[in-house]
Write an enzyme that holds these catalytic residues in place. Sequence first.
Site, PDB file in Angstrom:
ATOM      1  N   CYS A 139       0.824  -1.220   0.000  1.00 40.48           N
ATOM      2  CA  CYS A 139       0.000   0.000   0.000  1.00 40.48           C
ATOM      3  C   CYS A 139       0.857   1.270   0.000  1.00 40.48           C
ATOM      4  CB  CYS A 139      -0.922   0.022   1.214  1.00 40.48           C
ATOM      5  SG  CYS A 139      -2.262  -1.162   1.121  1.00 40.48           S
TER       6      CYS A 139
HETATM    7  N1  NAD Z   1      -2.329  -5.903   1.736  1.00 39.67           N
HETATM    8  C1  NAD Z   1      -2.882  -4.840   2.269  1.00 39.67           C
HETATM    9  O1  NAD Z   1      -2.600  -4.477   3.422  1.00 39.67           O
HETATM   10  C2  NAD Z   1      -3.885  -4.009   1.487  1.00 39.67           C
HETATM   11  C3  NAD Z   1      -4.661  -3.073   2.212  1.00 39.67           C
HETATM   12  C4  NAD Z   1      -5.597  -2.323   1.521  1.00 39.67           C
HETATM   13  C5  NAD Z   1      -5.738  -2.490   0.157  1.00 39.67           C
HETATM   14  N2  NAD Z   1      -4.969  -3.391  -0.534  1.00 39.67           N
HETATM   15  C6  NAD Z   1      -5.192  -3.529  -1.968  1.00 39.67           C
HETATM   16  O2  NAD Z   1      -5.960  -4.725  -2.166  1.00 39.67           O
HETATM   17  C7  NAD Z   1      -5.570  -5.353  -3.393  1.00 39.67           C
HETATM   18  C8  NAD Z   1      -5.143  -6.777  -3.127  1.00 39.67           C
HETATM   19  O3  NAD Z   1      -3.991  -6.766  -2.304  1.00 39.67           O
HETATM   20  P1  NAD Z   1      -3.483  -8.056  -1.532  1.00 39.67           P
HETATM   21  O4  NAD Z   1      -2.487  -7.563  -0.553  1.00 39.67           O
HETATM   22  O5  NAD Z   1      -4.614  -8.881  -1.058  1.00 39.67           O
HETATM   23  O6  NAD Z   1      -2.752  -8.835  -2.719  1.00 39.67           O
HETATM   24  P2  NAD Z   1      -2.200 -10.331  -2.671  1.00 39.67           P
HETATM   25  O7  NAD Z   1      -1.085 -10.382  -3.630  1.00 39.67           O
HETATM   26  O8  NAD Z   1      -1.983 -10.731  -1.245  1.00 39.67           O
HETATM   27  O9  NAD Z   1      -3.397 -11.222  -3.192  1.00 39.67           O
HETATM   28  C9  NAD Z   1      -3.969 -11.094  -4.434  1.00 39.67           C
HETATM   29  C10 NAD Z   1      -4.461 -12.456  -4.903  1.00 39.67           C
HETATM   30  O10 NAD Z   1      -5.082 -12.260  -6.172  1.00 39.67           O
HETATM   31  C11 NAD Z   1      -4.813 -13.397  -6.964  1.00 39.67           C
HETATM   32  N3  NAD Z   1      -5.039 -13.078  -8.376  1.00 39.67           N
HETATM   33  C12 NAD Z   1      -4.226 -12.426  -9.251  1.00 39.67           C
HETATM   34  N4  NAD Z   1      -4.815 -12.337 -10.452  1.00 39.67           N
HETATM   35  C13 NAD Z   1      -6.028 -12.941 -10.333  1.00 39.67           C
HETATM   36  C14 NAD Z   1      -7.095 -13.162 -11.230  1.00 39.67           C
HETATM   37  N5  NAD Z   1      -7.038 -12.753 -12.504  1.00 39.67           N
HETATM   38  N6  NAD Z   1      -8.194 -13.808 -10.781  1.00 39.67           N
HETATM   39  C15 NAD Z   1      -8.259 -14.239  -9.489  1.00 39.67           C
HETATM   40  N7  NAD Z   1      -7.271 -14.066  -8.606  1.00 39.67           N
HETATM   41  C16 NAD Z   1      -6.169 -13.419  -9.013  1.00 39.67           C
HETATM   42  C17 NAD Z   1      -3.383 -13.744  -6.631  1.00 39.67           C
HETATM   43  O11 NAD Z   1      -3.095 -15.086  -6.957  1.00 39.67           O
HETATM   44  C18 NAD Z   1      -3.338 -13.467  -5.105  1.00 39.67           C
HETATM   45  O12 NAD Z   1      -3.599 -14.640  -4.360  1.00 39.67           O
HETATM   46  C19 NAD Z   1      -4.484  -4.464  -3.988  1.00 39.67           C
HETATM   47  O13 NAD Z   1      -5.053  -3.557  -4.870  1.00 39.67           O
HETATM   48  C20 NAD Z   1      -3.945  -3.734  -2.775  1.00 39.67           C
HETATM   49  O14 NAD Z   1      -3.347  -2.510  -3.143  1.00 39.67           O
HETATM   50  C21 NAD Z   1      -4.064  -4.157   0.129  1.00 39.67           C
END
Ligand code: NAD
Length: 447
Positions: free
Chosen positions: A276
């Site tokens: 983030c």
């Molecule tokens: N991690 C945090 O603390 C946080 C907090 C707020 C917002 N976000 C936002 O949330 C979003 C997700 O972040 P995250 O940390 O969960 O990411 P992550 O990498 O932990 O998880 C994302 C998942 O999506 C899957 N994926 C990728 N392409 C895909 C597809 N086409 N279809 C289905 N699944 C697919 C991946 O295999 C992975 O398991 C991002 O935009 C991030 O900026 C993250």
Amino acid sequence: MLEQKIKNRTARVAVLGLGHVGYPLASLFAMNGFLSIGYDISKKRLDYINQGKAQPEIASLLPTDNVEKSKKLAQISENMLVSNNGEVLKKVDVFIVAVPTPLRENETPNLIFLENTCKTISKFIRKGTLVIVESTIYPGATEEIVKPILEMSGLLAGRDFYLCFSPERIDPGSKRWSLERIPKIVGGIDSDSRRLACLLYSQVVEKVVPVSSLKVAEATKMLENLFRSVNIALINELSKVFEKLGIDLWETIEAASTKPFAFLPHYPGPGVGGHCIPKDPFYLLYKARRMGLTINFVEEASEINRNMPFYVIYIAEETLKRKNKTIGNSSFAVLGITYKKDVADIRRTPAKTVITELTKISKDVTVFDPFTSETFGAKSGSLEQTIANKDCVILLVDHSYFMENGIEQKINELSSDCCLIDTRNFFNQKKLKKSILYRCLGKPPGC
Ligand SMILES: NC(=O)c1ccc[n+]([C@@H]2O[C@H](COP(=O)([O-])OP(=O)(O)OC[C@H]3O[C@@H](n4cnc5c(N)ncnc54)[C@H](O)[C@@H]3O)[C@@H](O)[C@H]2O)c1
């Protein structure tokens, strides 16, 4: 009708992307009696979840009492289906997108995961379904990127299906701020979309905050993370100045925090990491640049935060000098590798820079983190092995594990010739034996 299905919790809710954001969210819906479908393209991630290894990621959602906890876990496994087979997305009523939105090498948004997910949804979307994007994107991206791909289905947003943006505000590792306690911002392409998404989230979280548009919802997330980035950078910059001025910044922050209004404490550290704060401001910057605008704060703050790992090495070098040792001939223990306390996430962690730079200078660098086996090219060992016979111990992450495992006593048992660099104000200097040369970021030597 979707409204009725949401009210009686018969709506089928699919979360696409079961990572740090999506897995807790899908679990939350399952815990609240919805049929929750978790879809992820990564078999590795699905295996991890199915083997129960991702359970720490939902710890804050679970009761502490063991009997109640087992009941909740049983409810999750009963109501949640996880799969990488698109067929599970048939007959879904609500699609929630939680896939990564990283940066490219040149620090512009990489929206390929988002685009691919929208293509998948467009194959299964039906009249009357609701699509909500939770992945972080720049203001305008839901309409510019998501909407046209979904409309490849032949259905129109606002006429045939509902479309919303609701930023994820999860605080990984936090026991206090579990998902259901964090207010949910919701913006819709129209008032019906927003109303339905608000109704949905109000079934599983304590408070929902509707906003007037998709753009405001998208911009809210940008503002929150830019605010963090800039304030952390300010404090990091001040930590260097206050050290030179002979002032304890930590004590100053505590004192300033007694002001009952208009001050929010931020603390110095070895840099920022995770998915983030280091990258989200660049999403806003990208959008601004395309409009011929710039946001100087974004670049300056990121630069200051990015340089902190080098500053940590500089502090170590200066401290070793006081023991007549050079950095190249010294041995190092690095404690904590993840990007923040009590999480296993190593994405963009500042520890990577500290360790890779240190290993270029010293042949003897050993690392330990209770949450990950990653070493970034250094040696690894148990906590005891890592700190044994080292000239310098650098604490980068204040994991609870360290105190729970008697870190102060272990440090006190080391040779009196050791230097201890504390980047988190974690150690109580009074509890350390006098011969250990202690330096804390943001405090002048000897403070
Ligand atoms: N991690 C945090 O603390 C946080 C907090 C707020 C917002 N976000 C936002 O949330 C979003 C997700 O972040 P995250 O940390 O969960 O990411 P992550 O990498 O932990 O998880 C994302 C998942 O999506 C899957 N994926 C990728 N392409 C895909 C597809 N086409 N279809 C289905 N699944 C697919 C991946 O295999 C992975 O398991 C991002 O935009 C991030 O900026 C993250």
